[in-house]
Design an enzyme around this catalytic site. Sequence first.
Site, PDB file in Angstrom:
ATOM      1  CG  ASP A 474       3.124   5.688  31.677  1.00  0.00           C
ATOM      2  OD1 ASP A 474       4.043   6.536  31.630  1.00  0.00           O
ATOM      3  OD2 ASP A 474       2.929   4.968  32.666  1.00  0.00           O
ATOM      4  CG  ASP A 544       6.330   6.648  38.123  1.00  0.00           C
ATOM      5  OD1 ASP A 544       5.254   7.152  37.783  1.00  0.00           O
ATOM      6  OD2 ASP A 544       6.989   5.876  37.387  1.00  0.00           O
TER       7      ASP A 544
END
Length: 731
Positions: A474, A544
Amino acid sequence: MKYLTWFILFIATTALGLQSSGETAKASQRVFRLDGGDVTYVVGINDSGQLQMVYWGKRLPATQEFASPKPVPSASSFDMSSNTTPQEFAGWGEGLYVEPDLKITFPDGNRDLVLKYASHTASKDELDVVMKDISREIYVKVRYHMDPATGIVRRSAEVSNRTGAPIAIEQVASGTYHLPRANNYQLHYVTGRWAGEWDLQAQPIHGGKTVLESRRGTTGSQNNPWVMIDHTTDHDQDQGDVWFATLGWSGSWQIAIEQDAVKGVRITGGPNTFDFSYYLKSGETFQTPYFYGGFSDHGVGGASRLLHRFEVDSLLPHAPHPKLRPVLYNSWEATTFNVNEAGQMALAEKAASIGVERFVMDDGWFGQRNDDHAGLGDWTVNTAKFPHGLKPLIDKVHSLNMDFGLWVEPEMVNPNSDLYRKHPDWVLNFKGRPRTEGRNQLVLNLARKDVHDYVFQVLDKLLNENDIAFLKWDYNRNWSEPGWPAVPIEEQKNVYVDFTRNYYDILRKLREKHPNLEIESCSGGGSRVDLGVLHLTDEVWPSDNTDAYDRLFLQEGFTYAYTPAVMMAWVTESPTWVNHRTLSLDYRFLSAMQGSLGIGADLNKWTAEDFAIAKKMIATYKSIRETVQRGDLYRLMSPREGEQSVTESVSRDGKQVVTFAFLHSSSQLYPFPRIYLRGLDEDATYKLNIVDGKMHEDTPQQATGAYWMHHGADVDLRGDFKAAMFILDRQ
């Protein structure tokens, strides 16, 4: 005139000769040809010694010859020939006003750069043309590689400094693509933000310049480094001429689309010129990123399918046979930071019961990571949560016939961490200036060798000590204060390039040392997706935002440029945190099954019925996974154009056809529009298998490909947020 005289004298001493069958380079013509797939790409050396575009489009017969290109005459004294000639790689000189490919400042203050042909080497699929400044020892090797299967061209350049002194590269591109003169071009690209990535845009190309870019240090979701250009008269997804270009670079980037004074269109791509300078010492060579370009005469749909095929067969790790994406479960929504051994084991058992193949533990397992204020940089297991390390959990996951994955964010550090307290100088910063935090974290300066070595070593140690098959890598903020005060002033802006190169180097070394490791590129969603990172990772996280209806838009935009084979799509909670919209579990699964399927819901809240639906859907997905991930994608109805969305995937061998249909809401008793399939064998017979939803009662159980494409099929969808899926199997 002296430049032309110099060139004629030089060319008289250079033997060009004939090359292999895939490329022509005739001494009398100085023309170079590359053929691949259904595409021909031709460049040549004109009378001024410039490297000039000749032709790029549908493949032409091998017998077709091309005359040596001629410089395009000046449009006026305000737009000299250097601006109207479609140069493939132009230095900033000779009165150039269009976007240059290279701009240099020399130690004596000179900034004029005029590149002329010096030499070339060629083979069937590759061409290297060396250009040299007319008086200074600056050499540029302009490189072409054509993919034989798709005809996609990979452009790059190598800038070599042999002047005996350092130079400052102030602008450098991988090259410029040129389109034929026309008045009706339309530009397609994507824009976005966090939780709203992949928003398709289209606009006419007019005189002037459109610049798409990221100044964020990494790729960014504001724009993605991909463009597609067609004619405004081409309205069918699968008809018409289309050119596209996409940059393989995960740092700050720029693509300029420019219509010049004679209506020619130029596409120039490379590192962003904003705040850019690269200090190149004598004897050093600067390698640009790859800039890929392609052509299709089958519309934007054909262009997308061509890119998908190239990515799967030629670009991804382990190409041409990358592993199919396993069905995974991720623990984030169930536990957030509150991970522990018992809780993760319980989730693993539930995930295994529905057919999950990979269990991924997300954030919260390391350092003092109890929220997003602390712990980043301290990549050691939190012994309060995992008193015996990760091994008991990993063993449990393996006993359930799943492999184990782990979330990491290696390029970041919290000020509240042991690493930052020990090395506050390791972050991007300007000395004496504030350090702007995003998500309570700072960006490590990966351009530094000590930071590069630390990140590699901690990840390598983690992988050596644990049987980890997968890293979800990430990256949850963009750059600020992009300073590198540890190096001399003239080298500090090298950070924009050296950071990204070191990021690639870590990925490459991890893969070499741990060949079974798979990696996902994630950046708060889709903020680091490009062909550079795709070459070193196995999948990407598009957003997301996992709202299944929003995903129809996000996934459509994503697949214009990138293959569903890498597009992770999760089934998560309902109502979603994004829109507080309630969607059925069937709908959520069918939306996610158009990509690489994952589950991110809190399984602790599921009912027995939920588990039964999930088990059935996952089993079905495994039976269509290869078709969805590697087949030919047809976008039959767009959610941007009405209440409906329909996609169709055809397996490479043509034996399986998978169709997903979605309805936002019905009104006034109107039925769902008829679906006309594409890409089938007209004479073959296909048997219908309805997986979810209903078809009209008149629908045959089997029919010819011609019937399904020309008569079409009717799904019976009414209400709000309804979905259907059916499969055709060729008999």
